[in-house]
Design a protein around this motif. Structure first.
Motif, PDB file in Angstrom:
ATOM      1  N   GLY A  79       0.814  -1.216   0.000  1.00 40.43           N
ATOM      2  CA  GLY A  79       0.000   0.000   0.000  1.00 40.43           C
ATOM      3  C   GLY A  79       0.844   1.261   0.000  1.00 40.43           C
ATOM      4  O   GLY A  79       0.504   2.255  -0.643  1.00 40.43           O
ATOM      5  N   LEU A  80       1.952   1.222   0.707  1.00 42.37           N
ATOM      6  CA  LEU A  80       2.858   2.374   0.778  1.00 42.37           C
ATOM      7  C   LEU A  80       3.728   2.515  -0.471  1.00 42.37           C
ATOM      8  O   LEU A  80       4.411   3.518  -0.641  1.00 42.37           O
ATOM      9  N   GLY A  81       3.710   1.504  -1.324  1.00 41.08           N
ATOM     10  CA  GLY A  81       4.532   1.529  -2.531  1.00 41.08           C
ATOM     11  C   GLY A  81       5.935   1.006  -2.305  1.00 41.08           C
ATOM     12  O   GLY A  81       6.793   1.120  -3.177  1.00 41.08           O
ATOM     13  N   GLU A  82       6.168   0.406  -1.147  1.00 39.98           N
ATOM     14  CA  GLU A  82       7.497  -0.094  -0.810  1.00 39.98           C
ATOM     15  C   GLU A  82       7.734  -1.510  -1.327  1.00 39.98           C
ATOM     16  O   GLU A  82       8.852  -2.012  -1.280  1.00 39.98           O
ATOM     17  N   ARG A  83       6.681  -2.151  -1.795  1.00 38.44           N
ATOM     18  CA  ARG A  83       6.768  -3.463  -2.443  1.00 38.44           C
ATOM     19  C   ARG A  83       5.859  -3.447  -3.653  1.00 38.44           C
ATOM     20  O   ARG A  83       5.003  -2.591  -3.785  1.00 38.44           O
ATOM     21  N   GLY A  84       6.030  -4.456  -4.494  1.00 33.73           N
ATOM     22  CA  GLY A  84       5.193  -4.534  -5.692  1.00 33.73           C
ATOM     23  C   GLY A  84       5.776  -3.679  -6.798  1.00 33.73           C
ATOM     24  O   GLY A  84       6.979  -3.386  -6.815  1.00 33.73           O
ATOM     25  N   GLU A  90       4.054   4.018 -12.392  1.00 28.19           N
ATOM     26  CA  GLU A  90       2.599   3.912 -12.544  1.00 28.19           C
ATOM     27  C   GLU A  90       1.919   5.266 -12.378  1.00 28.19           C
ATOM     28  O   GLU A  90       2.442   6.144 -11.692  1.00 28.19           O
ATOM     29  N   PRO A  91       0.727   5.403 -12.949  1.00 31.53           N
ATOM     30  CA  PRO A  91      -0.019   6.648 -12.772  1.00 31.53           C
ATOM     31  C   PRO A  91      -0.414   6.838 -11.297  1.00 31.53           C
ATOM     32  O   PRO A  91      -0.646   5.862 -10.571  1.00 31.53           O
ATOM     33  N   GLU A  92      -0.494   8.064 -10.887  1.00 30.43           N
ATOM     34  CA  GLU A  92      -0.806   8.389  -9.497  1.00 30.43           C
ATOM     35  C   GLU A  92      -2.145   7.787  -9.056  1.00 30.43           C
ATOM     36  O   GLU A  92      -2.271   7.296  -7.934  1.00 30.43           O
ATOM     37  N   GLU A  93      -3.140   7.793  -9.911  1.00 31.00           N
ATOM     38  CA  GLU A  93      -4.456   7.246  -9.556  1.00 31.00           C
ATOM     39  C   GLU A  93      -4.368   5.749  -9.255  1.00 31.00           C
ATOM     40  O   GLU A  93      -5.002   5.255  -8.317  1.00 31.00           O
ATOM     41  N   THR A  94      -3.576   5.019 -10.011  1.00 35.34           N
ATOM     42  CA  THR A  94      -3.384   3.584  -9.780  1.00 35.34           C
ATOM     43  C   THR A  94      -2.730   3.357  -8.424  1.00 35.34           C
ATOM     44  O   THR A  94      -3.123   2.467  -7.660  1.00 35.34           O
ATOM     45  N   ARG A  95      -1.743   4.164  -8.120  1.00 31.82           N
ATOM     46  CA  ARG A  95      -1.028   4.038  -6.843  1.00 31.82           C
ATOM     47  C   ARG A  95      -1.944   4.355  -5.673  1.00 31.82           C
ATOM     48  O   ARG A  95      -1.932   3.648  -4.651  1.00 31.82           O
ATOM     49  N   LEU A  96      -2.755   5.380  -5.822  1.00 30.28           N
ATOM     50  CA  LEU A  96      -3.682   5.770  -4.763  1.00 30.28           C
ATOM     51  C   LEU A  96      -4.712   4.668  -4.528  1.00 30.28           C
ATOM     52  O   LEU A  96      -5.022   4.324  -3.383  1.00 30.28           O
ATOM     53  N   GLU A  97      -5.241   4.096  -5.589  1.00 33.67           N
ATOM     54  CA  GLU A  97      -6.229   3.023  -5.446  1.00 33.67           C
ATOM     55  C   GLU A  97      -5.604   1.795  -4.788  1.00 33.67           C
ATOM     56  O   GLU A  97      -6.236   1.137  -3.965  1.00 33.67           O
ATOM     57  N   ARG A  98      -4.349   1.465  -5.129  1.00 34.12           N
ATOM     58  CA  ARG A  98      -3.677   0.331  -4.492  1.00 34.12           C
ATOM     59  C   ARG A  98      -3.525   0.581  -2.993  1.00 34.12           C
ATOM     60  O   ARG A  98      -3.742  -0.322  -2.184  1.00 34.12           O
ATOM     61  N   ALA A  99      -3.162   1.787  -2.625  1.00 34.29           N
ATOM     62  CA  ALA A  99      -2.998   2.112  -1.207  1.00 34.29           C
ATOM     63  C   ALA A  99      -4.335   2.015  -0.477  1.00 34.29           C
ATOM     64  O   ALA A  99      -4.416   1.459   0.628  1.00 34.29           O
ATOM     65  N   ARG A 100      -5.387   2.538  -1.074  1.00 34.56           N
ATOM     66  CA  ARG A 100      -6.720   2.468  -0.446  1.00 34.56           C
ATOM     67  C   ARG A 100      -7.191   1.022  -0.327  1.00 34.56           C
ATOM     68  O   ARG A 100      -7.784   0.632   0.677  1.00 34.56           O
ATOM     69  N   ASP A 101      -6.934   0.229  -1.357  1.00 39.19           N
ATOM     70  CA  ASP A 101      -7.319  -1.177  -1.324  1.00 39.19           C
ATOM     71  C   ASP A 101      -6.558  -1.918  -0.234  1.00 39.19           C
ATOM     72  O   ASP A 101      -7.134  -2.747   0.489  1.00 39.19           O
ATOM     73  N   ALA A 102      -5.281  -1.644  -0.098  1.00 40.84           N
ATOM     74  CA  ALA A 102      -4.480  -2.277   0.956  1.00 40.84           C
ATOM     75  C   ALA A 102      -5.040  -1.917   2.325  1.00 40.84           C
ATOM     76  O   ALA A 102      -5.171  -2.787   3.199  1.00 40.84           O
ATOM     77  N   LEU A 103      -5.407  -0.661   2.515  1.00 35.06           N
ATOM     78  CA  LEU A 103      -5.962  -0.239   3.801  1.00 35.06           C
ATOM     79  C   LEU A 103      -7.298  -0.944   4.064  1.00 35.06           C
ATOM     80  O   LEU A 103      -7.554  -1.398   5.185  1.00 35.06           O
ATOM     81  N   ARG A 104      -8.137  -1.079   3.043  1.00 33.78           N
ATOM     82  CA  ARG A 104      -9.404  -1.807   3.209  1.00 33.78           C
ATOM     83  C   ARG A 104      -9.138  -3.254   3.635  1.00 33.78           C
ATOM     84  O   ARG A 104      -9.798  -3.779   4.536  1.00 33.78           O
ATOM     85  N   GLN A 105      -8.175  -3.896   3.004  1.00 39.45           N
ATOM     86  CA  GLN A 105      -7.850  -5.280   3.357  1.00 39.45           C
ATOM     87  C   GLN A 105      -7.301  -5.381   4.786  1.00 39.45           C
ATOM     88  O   GLN A 105      -7.634  -6.317   5.513  1.00 39.45           O
ATOM     89  N   LEU A 106      -6.484  -4.419   5.172  1.00 37.21           N
ATOM     90  CA  LEU A 106      -5.933  -4.420   6.522  1.00 37.21           C
ATOM     91  C   LEU A 106      -7.033  -4.208   7.559  1.00 37.21           C
ATOM     92  O   LEU A 106      -7.042  -4.867   8.613  1.00 37.21           O
ATOM     93  N   GLU A 107      -7.954  -3.315   7.273  1.00 36.86           N
ATOM     94  CA  GLU A 107      -9.066  -3.078   8.197  1.00 36.86           C
ATOM     95  C   GLU A 107      -9.973  -4.305   8.275  1.00 36.86           C
ATOM     96  O   GLU A 107     -10.509  -4.620   9.335  1.00 36.86           O
ATOM     97  N   ALA A 108     -10.112  -5.028   7.164  1.00 42.48           N
ATOM     98  CA  ALA A 108     -10.891  -6.270   7.168  1.00 42.48           C
ATOM     99  C   ALA A 108     -10.219  -7.325   8.055  1.00 42.48           C
ATOM    100  O   ALA A 108     -10.908  -8.100   8.731  1.00 42.48           O
ATOM    101  N   LEU A 109      -8.902  -7.358   8.059  1.00 43.21           N
ATOM    102  CA  LEU A 109      -8.189  -8.280   8.953  1.00 43.21           C
ATOM    103  C   LEU A 109      -8.524  -7.975  10.409  1.00 43.21           C
ATOM    104  O   LEU A 109      -8.705  -8.893  11.212  1.00 43.21           O
TER     105      LEU A 109
END
Length: 113
Positions: A79-84, A90-109
């Motif tokens: 999510g932070l862009g430190e892996r992957g 990548e475009p900024e919008e793609t990076r932002l969506e990946r970070a938001r998705d990672a946070l959603r998955q973490l909150e689901a955990l």
């Protein structure tokens, strides 16, 4: 078109010092600087909890808990862009969506536990 004109037409590439951090001779990818501060704070909080979980689980020799904590670390770092994929490729919008998705998955955990 000369070199100067082309440079003005394209977005500035981040310098190596903006992409990488060197600690003890080892190179680490930096956090994506385009991410909003509140999102970075939330992801770093999960990263810290994950790292603490890995440390605690290893002390207890609990392989299952170690693996679960490593999932949290991996999600936060992606999510932070430190892996992957490299964030600067990548475009900024793609990076932002990946970070938001990672946070959603973490909150689901958190809600699953």
């Amino acid at each position: 078109m000369n070199v100067v004109d082309r440079e003005q037409d394209s977005p500035a590439e981040p310098a190596d010092s903006e992409r990488w951090l060197t600690i003890g001779g080892r190179r680490w990818r930096r956090t994506d600087p385009s991410l909003p501060d509140d999102l970075v704070r939330a992801l770093k909080s999960h990263l810290g909890r994950g790292r603490s979980g890995v440390r605690s689980a290893k002390l207890k020799n609990d392989d299952g808990a170690t693996a679960s904590a490593r999932v949290r670390v991996g999600l936060a770092k992606r999510g932070l862009g430190e892996r992957g994929p490299y964030w600067w490729d990548e475009p900024e919008e793609t990076r932002l969506e990946r970070a938001r998705d990672a946070l959603r998955q973490l909150e689901a955990l958190d809600s699953a536990n």
